[in-house]
Write an enzyme that holds these catalytic residues in place. Structure first.
Site, PDB file in Angstrom:
ATOM      1  N   GLN A  99       7.021   4.416  -2.784  1.00 52.33           N
ATOM      2  CA  GLN A  99       6.634   3.587  -3.933  1.00 52.33           C
ATOM      3  C   GLN A  99       7.226   2.194  -3.772  1.00 52.33           C
ATOM      4  O   GLN A  99       8.440   2.053  -3.550  1.00 52.33           O
ATOM      5  CB  GLN A  99       7.110   4.215  -5.257  1.00 52.33           C
ATOM      6  CG  GLN A  99       6.557   3.467  -6.476  1.00 52.33           C
ATOM      7  CD  GLN A  99       6.944   4.098  -7.812  1.00 52.33           C
ATOM      8  OE1 GLN A  99       7.706   5.065  -7.872  1.00 52.33           O
ATOM      9  NE2 GLN A  99       6.420   3.535  -8.886  1.00 52.33           N
ATOM     10  N   HIS A 105       0.860   3.989 -10.878  1.00 53.52           N
ATOM     11  CA  HIS A 105      -0.489   3.809 -10.329  1.00 53.52           C
ATOM     12  C   HIS A 105      -0.908   5.030  -9.543  1.00 53.52           C
ATOM     13  O   HIS A 105      -0.109   5.599  -8.802  1.00 53.52           O
ATOM     14  CB  HIS A 105      -0.575   2.559  -9.437  1.00 53.52           C
ATOM     15  CG  HIS A 105       0.464   2.483  -8.362  1.00 53.52           C
ATOM     16  ND1 HIS A 105       1.762   2.079  -8.596  1.00 53.52           N
ATOM     17  CD2 HIS A 105       0.409   2.783  -7.044  1.00 53.52           C
ATOM     18  CE1 HIS A 105       2.453   2.125  -7.474  1.00 53.52           C
ATOM     19  NE2 HIS A 105       1.653   2.558  -6.504  1.00 53.52           N
TER      20      HIS A 105
HETATM   21  P1  AMP Z   1       2.947   2.151  -3.635  1.00 51.58           P
HETATM   22  O1  AMP Z   1       3.457   1.783  -2.268  1.00 51.58           O
HETATM   23  O2  AMP Z   1       2.581   3.596  -3.819  1.00 51.58           O
HETATM   24  O3  AMP Z   1       3.875   1.630  -4.709  1.00 51.58           O
HETATM   25  O4  AMP Z   1       1.559   1.399  -3.798  1.00 51.58           O
HETATM   26  C1  AMP Z   1       1.456   0.026  -4.032  1.00 51.58           C
HETATM   27  C2  AMP Z   1       0.141  -0.395  -3.471  1.00 51.58           C
HETATM   28  O5  AMP Z   1      -0.189  -1.648  -4.021  1.00 51.58           O
HETATM   29  C3  AMP Z   1       0.124  -0.551  -1.949  1.00 51.58           C
HETATM   30  O6  AMP Z   1      -0.833   0.340  -1.386  1.00 51.58           O
HETATM   31  C4  AMP Z   1      -0.257  -2.021  -1.739  1.00 51.58           C
HETATM   32  O7  AMP Z   1      -1.122  -2.223  -0.642  1.00 51.58           O
HETATM   33  C5  AMP Z   1      -0.923  -2.355  -3.057  1.00 51.58           C
HETATM   34  N1  AMP Z   1      -0.878  -3.764  -3.449  1.00 51.58           N
HETATM   35  C6  AMP Z   1       0.183  -4.600  -3.393  1.00 51.58           C
HETATM   36  N2  AMP Z   1      -0.144  -5.812  -3.885  1.00 51.58           N
HETATM   37  C7  AMP Z   1      -1.455  -5.721  -4.273  1.00 51.58           C
HETATM   38  C8  AMP Z   1      -2.374  -6.641  -4.849  1.00 51.58           C
HETATM   39  N3  AMP Z   1      -2.032  -7.913  -5.156  1.00 51.58           N
HETATM   40  N4  AMP Z   1      -3.634  -6.212  -5.090  1.00 51.58           N
HETATM   41  C9  AMP Z   1      -4.003  -4.952  -4.783  1.00 51.58           C
HETATM   42  N5  AMP Z   1      -3.179  -4.028  -4.261  1.00 51.58           N
HETATM   43  C10 AMP Z   1      -1.922  -4.415  -3.991  1.00 51.58           C
END
Ligand code: AMP
Ligand code: ZN
Length: 119
Positions: A99, A105
């Protein structure tokens, strides 16, 4: 307070439009947008508009909204036509599990074979 927007939170900024995102669905309580670094042909994030640090905190504080997130994950899969082939809903919880954004999410992943167990 639980659920209040955080000025230091990337996903709270996406909710209010301060940071752009490719939004694919929106409801009164949720937003779904494409992951910026997709790991599968379909990789959409479904978030509650309220700020909660992770899925368990969301479910404890606002169970109805947690259900909305899950329902929307299914709607995204149907909209992306990946519901028949199968898809995966993932909630990474805690830094050790990958995370990186501490606003709850659901990752909706589909459009390719998905290995089990995951990495
Ligand atoms: P997690 O690592 O499970 O916390 O997931 C966070 C996710 O957010 C990752 O897969 C990133 O690629 C995605 N992410 C980070 N910044 C953005 C953004 N500005 N728009 C869309 N997705 C994003
Ligand atoms: Zn937030």
């Amino acid at each position: 307070m639980a659920g209040e927007p955080r000025s230091d939170c990337l996903f709270c900024k996406i909710v209010v439009g301060e940071v752009p995102a490719t939004i694919v669905r929106e409801t009164e309580t949720t937003v779904a947008f494409r992951d910026i670094n997709p790991q599968a042909p379909t990789h959409v994030l479904v978030i509650p508009k309220e700020h909660h640090a992770d899925a368990a905190a969301l479910a404890a504080a606002a169970p109805g909204i947690a259900a909305d997130v899950l329902r929307e994950a299914g709607e995204v899969a149907a909209q992306e036509k990946t519901d028949d082939a199968g898809y995966r809903i993932v909630f990474n919880t805690g830094a050790g599990a990958g995370q990186t954004v501490f606003h709850a999410h659901a990752h909706v992943l589909g459009g390719r074979g998905l290995e089990w167990p995951p990495g």
